[in-house]
Scaffold this active site. Structure first.
Site, PDB file in Angstrom:
ATOM      1  N   THR A 208       0.824  -1.201   0.000  1.00  0.00           N
ATOM      2  CA  THR A 208       0.000   0.000   0.000  1.00  0.00           C
ATOM      3  C   THR A 208       0.864   1.259   0.000  1.00  0.00           C
ATOM      4  OG1 THR A 208      -1.779  -1.131   1.172  1.00  0.00           O
ATOM      5  CG2 THR A 208      -1.796   1.272   1.239  1.00  0.00           C
TER       6      THR A 208
ATOM      7  N   GLN B 296     -42.238  -4.996   3.636  1.00  0.00           N
ATOM      8  CA  GLN B 296     -41.608  -5.612   4.809  1.00  0.00           C
ATOM      9  C   GLN B 296     -40.283  -6.298   4.478  1.00  0.00           C
ATOM     10  OE1 GLN B 296     -44.733  -8.106   6.379  1.00  0.00           O
ATOM     11  NE2 GLN B 296     -45.516  -6.462   7.693  1.00  0.00           N
TER      12      GLN B 296
ATOM     13  N   HIS C  61     -31.277  -1.563  -3.620  1.00  0.00           N
ATOM     14  CA  HIS C  61     -31.272  -0.667  -4.788  1.00  0.00           C
ATOM     15  C   HIS C  61     -31.762  -1.361  -6.057  1.00  0.00           C
ATOM     16  CE1 HIS C  61     -28.901   2.070  -2.299  1.00  0.00           C
ATOM     17  NE2 HIS C  61     -28.974   2.974  -3.254  1.00  0.00           N
TER      18      HIS C  61
ATOM     19  N   GLU D 172      -4.441  -6.784   6.104  1.00  0.00           N
ATOM     20  CA  GLU D 172      -4.187  -6.704   7.550  1.00  0.00           C
ATOM     21  C   GLU D 172      -4.540  -8.028   8.233  1.00  0.00           C
ATOM     22  OE1 GLU D 172      -3.411  -3.750   9.528  1.00  0.00           O
ATOM     23  OE2 GLU D 172      -3.551  -2.184   8.011  1.00  0.00           O
TER      24      GLU D 172
END
Length: 381
Positions: A155, A278, A337, A362
């Site tokens: 990174t 619902q 969505h 990590e």
């Protein structure tokens, strides 16, 4: 930091994220870079050194404060936090916790001010989840070490000014023994940073391979005062980093839920907002519940970390649960969505891709399970 000052920090970061970073998310996605003005603002606010000691220019946040900041930083594209994440976490903490006083004075003020970016070079092609298997070597040669080998998925490598590099200094030692850490200048002869990786998500957060071909490093750049102590040091800083990542996952999950609730409240099917149905409510309820659980877990684990009660198992549990949780929340967000959730340009589609990485870096979810399981068994013996 007193409570009022820290609350001001949180409010300022929250405003920055919502007013400046969120409007730039699509630009970051399209250009695969953080705008220079956002980097400058982050540096001005002290975000490059929020977890570094105050005496070296940082804010010196406790772990409990760190995770609360992580909740806010996680609310937007993960690339923004990643820009200064290694300075505060795995790279910066290696120097802050294990460096000599001279090393701290030389490097930490630059990292805290955002004048330099540090990178944590541990992972290798055949040593990812098990970094004890790394093959990069550092051979003593007079008053220097000569480093040879390669690192992968590092990174901020294309941006880095300094690398905290892990290499085997005792070839006869097995496992994690015999590994040392070095602070290596990015411009060193023989050090090559490869092209940016093309990733599934997290555009703007750059990773790349780094190779070392007879890179000479002065013995004074050995991190700390003794060789062969690097692996245990790495495990220590990774534990803190895992807690911070868990908090970022909670923040991102909250953003996805907020996007989903807004969509459900205004999008209509059959003449009614889909949020009236619902089964849609069930998706929202499950995400809300898991986010509350993740926030509570991270907060408690941070308190235990600060007190010294638990600096390993709790962070692993928080990282395991929250990284898996944000993936489930992202999946539900796409489902709520509907077809729009599968379209580029929709925030939840981007976050669905971004979230997948949290279960890998990590320490993978499987590594967290091993950390937790071994600790439980050991405590019972």
């Amino acid at each position: 930091m007193d409570a009022a000052s820290f609350q001001q920090v949180l409010s300022t970061v929250r405003q920055l994220v919502r007013d400046r970073v969120i409007p730039a998310e699509q630009e970051i996605e399209d250009t695969d870079r953080i705008p220079d003005e956002l980097r400058a603002l982050a540096a001005e606010m002290g975000l490059f050194g929020f977890a570094l000691p105050e005496r070296y220019g940082g804010l010196g946040l406790t772990m409990a404060e760190d995770v609360r900041l992580g909740f806010e930083l996680g609310y937007t594209t993960p690339a923004f936090r990643s820009m200064f994440g290694t300075n505060n976490s795995i790279a910066g903490q290696m120097i802050a916790k294990f460096g000599t006083e001279e090393q701290k004075q030389e490097f930490l003020p630059k990292l805290a001010a955002g004048e330099a970016i540090g990178s944590f070079a541990l992972t290798e092609p055949e040593a990812g989840s098990d970094p004890a298997g790394l093959r990069t070597t550092a051979r003593k040669d007079g008053d220097a070490y000569v480093i040879n080998g390669g690192k992968r998925f590092i990174t901020n490598a294309p941006l880095a000014d300094y690398f905290v590099v892990f290499a085997r200094t005792d070839p006869e030692a097995a496992g994690g023994r015999g590994i040392s850490a070095f602070i290596v200048d990015a411009g060193s002869d023989g050090l090559t940073v490869g092209p940016k990786d093309h990733k599934m998500g997290q555009a703007g957060a750059w990773t790349a391979d780094v190779t070392f071909d007879d890179v000479r490093v002065d013995a004074g750049r050995l991190l700390g005062t003794q060789a062969n102590r690097g692996y245990q040091a790495a495990l220590s800083v990774l534990a803190r980093g895992r807690l911070h990542i868990a908090a970022v996952c909670v923040g991102l999950a909250q953003r996805i839920l907020d996007e989903s609730v807004r969509h459900a409240a205004v999008t209509k099917q059959g003449g009614r907002p889909i949020g009236d149905y619902q089964l849609v409510q069930a998706h929202l309820a499950d995400s809300y519940t898991e986010i509350r659980a993740g926030r509570a877990l991270v907060t408690e684990a941070a308190d235990d970390y600060d007190s010294g009660t638990d600096t390993s198992t709790g962070p692993a549990a928080a990282k395991l649960f929250c990284s898996e949780m944000v993936g489930r929340v992202a999946d539900r967000g796409v489902q709520v969505h509907g077809g729009m959730g599968y379209m580029r340009g929709t925030a939840v589609e981007r976050f669905y891709r971004d979230a997948r990485l949290f279960r890998i870096y990590e320490g993978t979810s499987e590594i967290q399970q091993l950390v937790i399981g071994r600790a439980l068994v050991k405590a019972a013996q």
